[in-house]
Design an enzyme around this catalytic site. Structure first.
Site, PDB file in Angstrom:
ATOM      1  N   ARG A 268     -16.916   2.227 -13.444  1.00  0.00           N
ATOM      2  CA  ARG A 268     -16.963   0.821 -13.042  1.00  0.00           C
ATOM      3  C   ARG A 268     -18.026   0.654 -11.966  1.00  0.00           C
ATOM      4  O   ARG A 268     -18.060   1.409 -10.994  1.00  0.00           O
ATOM      5  CB  ARG A 268     -15.601   0.373 -12.498  1.00  0.00           C
ATOM      6  CG  ARG A 268     -15.555  -1.108 -12.110  1.00  0.00           C
ATOM      7  CD  ARG A 268     -14.196  -1.501 -11.591  1.00  0.00           C
ATOM      8  NE  ARG A 268     -13.893  -0.890 -10.312  1.00  0.00           N
ATOM      9  CZ  ARG A 268     -12.686  -0.932  -9.731  1.00  0.00           C
ATOM     10  NH1 ARG A 268     -11.683  -1.541 -10.344  1.00  0.00           N
ATOM     11  NH2 ARG A 268     -12.479  -0.358  -8.568  1.00  0.00           N
TER      12      ARG A 268
ATOM     13  N   ARG B  48     -13.701   4.770 -10.342  1.00  0.00           N
ATOM     14  CA  ARG B  48     -14.065   3.803  -9.305  1.00  0.00           C
ATOM     15  C   ARG B  48     -15.238   4.346  -8.499  1.00  0.00           C
ATOM     16  O   ARG B  48     -15.088   5.338  -7.782  1.00  0.00           O
ATOM     17  CB  ARG B  48     -12.871   3.538  -8.403  1.00  0.00           C
ATOM     18  CG  ARG B  48     -11.624   3.053  -9.153  1.00  0.00           C
ATOM     19  CD  ARG B  48     -10.448   2.887  -8.204  1.00  0.00           C
ATOM     20  NE  ARG B  48      -9.255   2.399  -8.875  1.00  0.00           N
ATOM     21  CZ  ARG B  48      -8.286   3.176  -9.344  1.00  0.00           C
ATOM     22  NH1 ARG B  48      -8.389   4.498  -9.223  1.00  0.00           N
ATOM     23  NH2 ARG B  48      -7.229   2.664  -9.929  1.00  0.00           N
TER      24      ARG B  48
ATOM     25  N   ASN C 187      -3.756  -5.756 -12.927  1.00  0.00           N
ATOM     26  CA  ASN C 187      -3.334  -6.040 -11.548  1.00  0.00           C
ATOM     27  C   ASN C 187      -3.867  -7.400 -11.095  1.00  0.00           C
ATOM     28  O   ASN C 187      -3.114  -8.280 -10.677  1.00  0.00           O
ATOM     29  CB  ASN C 187      -3.838  -4.947 -10.602  1.00  0.00           C
ATOM     30  CG  ASN C 187      -3.295  -3.588 -10.947  1.00  0.00           C
ATOM     31  OD1 ASN C 187      -2.481  -3.447 -11.842  1.00  0.00           O
ATOM     32  ND2 ASN C 187      -3.745  -2.561 -10.253  1.00  0.00           N
ATOM     33  N   ASP C 188      -5.194  -7.574 -11.175  1.00  0.00           N
ATOM     34  CA  ASP C 188      -5.779  -8.849 -10.765  1.00  0.00           C
ATOM     35  C   ASP C 188      -5.453  -9.957 -11.753  1.00  0.00           C
ATOM     36  O   ASP C 188      -5.233 -11.103 -11.355  1.00  0.00           O
ATOM     37  CB  ASP C 188      -7.299  -8.718 -10.609  1.00  0.00           C
ATOM     38  CG  ASP C 188      -7.695  -8.261  -9.207  1.00  0.00           C
ATOM     39  OD1 ASP C 188      -6.899  -8.479  -8.274  1.00  0.00           O
ATOM     40  OD2 ASP C 188      -8.788  -7.688  -9.050  1.00  0.00           O
TER      41      ASP C 188
ATOM     42  N   ARG D  75       0.368 -10.035  -4.877  1.00  0.00           N
ATOM     43  CA  ARG D  75       1.336  -9.016  -5.270  1.00  0.00           C
ATOM     44  C   ARG D  75       1.732  -8.098  -4.124  1.00  0.00           C
ATOM     45  O   ARG D  75       2.629  -7.278  -4.275  1.00  0.00           O
ATOM     46  CB  ARG D  75       0.805  -8.202  -6.454  1.00  0.00           C
ATOM     47  CG  ARG D  75      -0.397  -7.356  -6.174  1.00  0.00           C
ATOM     48  CD  ARG D  75      -1.039  -6.877  -7.460  1.00  0.00           C
ATOM     49  NE  ARG D  75      -2.057  -5.882  -7.213  1.00  0.00           N
ATOM     50  CZ  ARG D  75      -1.844  -4.586  -7.255  1.00  0.00           C
ATOM     51  NH1 ARG D  75      -0.652  -4.120  -7.533  1.00  0.00           N
ATOM     52  NH2 ARG D  75      -2.818  -3.739  -7.023  1.00  0.00           N
TER      53      ARG D  75
ATOM     54  N   GLU E  39     -10.189  -9.519 -16.072  1.00  0.00           N
ATOM     55  CA  GLU E  39      -9.199  -9.584 -14.984  1.00  0.00           C
ATOM     56  C   GLU E  39      -9.076 -10.991 -14.411  1.00  0.00           C
ATOM     57  O   GLU E  39      -8.461 -11.185 -13.363  1.00  0.00           O
ATOM     58  CB  GLU E  39      -9.540  -8.574 -13.877  1.00  0.00           C
ATOM     59  CG  GLU E  39     -10.988  -8.583 -13.448  1.00  0.00           C
ATOM     60  CD  GLU E  39     -11.370  -7.367 -12.626  1.00  0.00           C
ATOM     61  OE1 GLU E  39     -10.500  -6.790 -11.947  1.00  0.00           O
ATOM     62  OE2 GLU E  39     -12.552  -6.995 -12.666  1.00  0.00           O
TER      63      GLU E  39
ATOM     64  N   CYS F 131      -6.524  -0.986 -18.104  1.00  0.00           N
ATOM     65  CA  CYS F 131      -6.685   0.000 -17.029  1.00  0.00           C
ATOM     66  C   CYS F 131      -5.911  -0.363 -15.770  1.00  0.00           C
ATOM     67  O   CYS F 131      -6.033   0.293 -14.744  1.00  0.00           O
ATOM     68  CB  CYS F 131      -8.167   0.192 -16.687  1.00  0.00           C
ATOM     69  SG  CYS F 131      -8.970  -1.270 -16.003  1.00  0.00           S
TER      70      CYS F 131
ATOM     71  N   HIS G 147       0.840  -1.205   0.000  1.00  0.00           N
ATOM     72  CA  HIS G 147       0.000   0.000   0.000  1.00  0.00           C
ATOM     73  C   HIS G 147       0.877   1.260   0.000  1.00  0.00           C
ATOM     74  O   HIS G 147       0.605   2.226  -0.704  1.00  0.00           O
ATOM     75  CB  HIS G 147      -0.896   0.015   1.247  1.00  0.00           C
ATOM     76  CG  HIS G 147      -2.031  -0.954   1.182  1.00  0.00           C
ATOM     77  ND1 HIS G 147      -3.136  -0.743   0.390  1.00  0.00           N
ATOM     78  CD2 HIS G 147      -2.233  -2.129   1.797  1.00  0.00           C
ATOM     79  CE1 HIS G 147      -3.974  -1.750   0.531  1.00  0.00           C
ATOM     80  NE2 HIS G 147      -3.449  -2.610   1.371  1.00  0.00           N
TER      81      HIS G 147
END
Length: 543
Positions: free
Chosen positions: A331, A295, A452-453, A463, A429, A500, A188
């Site tokens: 989204r 988001r 990412n996913d 990750r 994803e 994205c 994070h």
């Protein structure tokens, strides 16, 4: 000179004085108390104050770095309500008649150690979180101010590690860079640093006892090095490089208003990812062609109940109007995994990343989904909105989504409420969605690849687990082949496909993505002009 190497979190270069940020090393004194109830009440009051502090941190992070990175502060708020944690503190106070500070500190150490020794990587990651909230409670009980990273003048922060709460409190005007001994490039904290555009190195093998406040240092994110007490010649060289970087930023500014077209005429859209309405200024400032990932979770987080249809409508309408005719891809709800919300009553899961989340919640609880869809369809009348559905794995999910959309349209028609049905696309994803992309492309208007996913699920790697940094390879051939497969499937049916996830902002892959035929890259606003420069200098006609 002292020179060390580490992992670069953000590629920049700075020269400046050091501020060593120390953790709380003063031992917590054990004191005998007379009234356990008084101490328990002190813990309760400190707990409430800690929640208020965390809410402020969440609000600040939401504005600066978006909801997905702010969510850690909601996790911390929830951990403060954990019954096992609180019962352990209260029991120690009552049975041993010790002061609240000592009970909290010992409980924090015990729980942190317990999590650290677990096999499950998710729970191992909670070790640092429980330590963070315990330190916060102790500071409040002792009447100390929150830890601050800000010095009187701009400086390079050097620390053993930095928690998310410490990082988000940075006064960006006074932080030149940071260097930490521990941490993961996908933690994070690392993501927050990248979003805040702060040059940073992690995993630097420093002995902090040898580093002192006021020492001059160079942090070179390009080479992954930090150099303490540089000589005059090196300082002059670094100052020249810093001036070069400033000139590069000026050149990037000159690209505003230009198209993202290669020398041989290939065009690609560059959009921006944002986490709230407050981020739109960054989108416009960096001349993004649109918003590729808006988001919507920020409307659900940091509150005690579901947002109303009207609240959502006004937010979506505002972003559509502010972006004028530029595309805004919103989204739908992606709660779950690391974004937990109490009032959803999702319960605990052994593996939340693969659990009850995103579109699965929407399809199992259609009333929540319908409220959001009504707001989106109404707002679509005010701008160029598109809807994107996350975590799709099959065609039946898309079919069910369309059934619910039809029900929403009928409801709005019956009420004679104006609306517009916008483009509808899905996020790719999961490996399942990749393998089904040929069929899915016939059902939707566009694809947006969430790398990412997709990388995490494909490589079976968490990750955020720093032990796996050497194995986490977003450039893995399997990932790149999957992206090509998705793009080909989309183009076969004359649909467009974008990226994205964070991989879209990787300059090492920009040329490959253009050659693949990727139609759109949606990235952090700060990366828009950098990618535009790379694209305008490409000539894909040459092998």
């Amino acid at each position: 000179m002292l020179q060390f190497s580490g992992k670069s979190v953000y590629k920049g270069i700075v020269l400046g004085p050091v501020t060593v940020f120390g953790k709380q090393d003063d031992p917590i004194r054990r004191k005998k108390i007379e009234d356990a109830d008084v101490e328990i009440e002190r813990v309760r009051a400190a707990n409430e104050q800690a929640k208020e502090q965390l809410q402020k941190l969440y609000d600040k992070a939401l504005k600066e770095v978006g909801e997905s990175h702010a969510a850690i502060f909601e996790v911390h708020q929830m951990m403060l309500d954990d019954d096992d944690y609180l019962d352990s503190i209260h029991n120690m106070i009552q049975t041993e008649l010790v002061n609240a500070e000592y009970a909290v500190a010992v409980t924090g150490d015990n729980f942190s150690k317990m999590f650290a020794e677990m096999d499950d990587e998710y729970f191992k990651a909670r070790s640092a979180d429980v330590k963070d909230i315990s330190n916060r409670l102790v500071r409040i009980l002792e009447g100390k101010e929150e830890s601050s990273l800000s010095s009187d003048k701009p400086s390079i922060i050097v620390a053993d590690d930095l928690s998310p709460s410490e990082t988000v409190q940075m006064d960006k005007k006074k932080i030149l860079a940071f260097v930490t001994v521990h941490g993961s490039t996908n933690s994070h904290t690392a993501i927050l640093a990248r979003m805040m555009n702060i040059p940073a190195l992690i995993g630097v093998p420093l002995n902090l006892d040898e580093i002192h406040n006021g020492m001059m240092a160079v942090v070179d994110g390009f080479e992954g090095q930090v150099i303490f007490e540089p000589d005059e010649a090196l300082c002059d060289k670094v100052k020249d490089r810093m001036e070069e970087e400033r000139e590069k930023l000026k050149l990037l500014e000159s690209l505003k208003g230009k198209e993202n077209v290669t020398l041989d005429g290939k065009k690609i859209n560059i959009y921006a990812n944002i986490g709230s309405v407050g981020d739109i200024g960054y989108v416009l400032e960096n001349d993004a062609g649109g918003i590729g990932l808006f988001r919507s979770e920020f409307l659900y987080l940091g509150r005690d109940n579901f947002p109303t249809e009207e609240e959502q409508f006004l937010a979506y309408k505002q972003v559509a109007q502010m972006m004028a005719d530029k595309k805004v891809i919103i989204r739908t709800l992606d709660i779950g995994a690391d974004k937990q919300v109490d009032y959803f009553n999702l319960g605990s899961e052994d593996n939340p990343a693969m659990g009850y989340r995103a579109i699965r919640i929407c399809l199992k609880q259609p009333d929540i989904f319908k409220t959001q869809l009504r707001a989106l369809l109404r707002a679509a009348s005010y701008g160029n909105i598109a809807i994107m559905y996350p975590m799709i794995t099959s065609t039946w999910e898309v079919e069910r989504i369309y059934e619910i959309v039809d029900e929403v349209k009928q409801e709005l028609d019956n009420l004679q409420v104006p609306y517009r049905l916008p483009e509808q696309g899905i996020m790719i994803e999961t490996p399942a969605a990749v393998m089904m992309s040929d069929e899915l492309a016939q059902m939707v208007d566009f694809f947006s690849i969430g790398t990412n996913d997709l990388t995490q699920y494909t490589l079976a790697i968490d990750r955020q687990n720093e032990k796996l940094d050497d194995f986490y390879n977003p450039h893995h051939k399997a990932i790149l082949r999957m992206i090509q497969m998705v793009v080909d499937s989309a183009h076969k049916y004359e649909k467009w496909a974008g990226i994205c996830g964070e991989l879209g902002a990787d300059p090492e892959l920009t040329e490959e993505f253009v050659r693949m035929g990727v139609d759109e890259l949606s990235v952090a606003p700060s990366m828009v002009l950098k990618l535009r420069k790379i694209i305008r200098e490409l000539d894909t006609s040459k092998s």
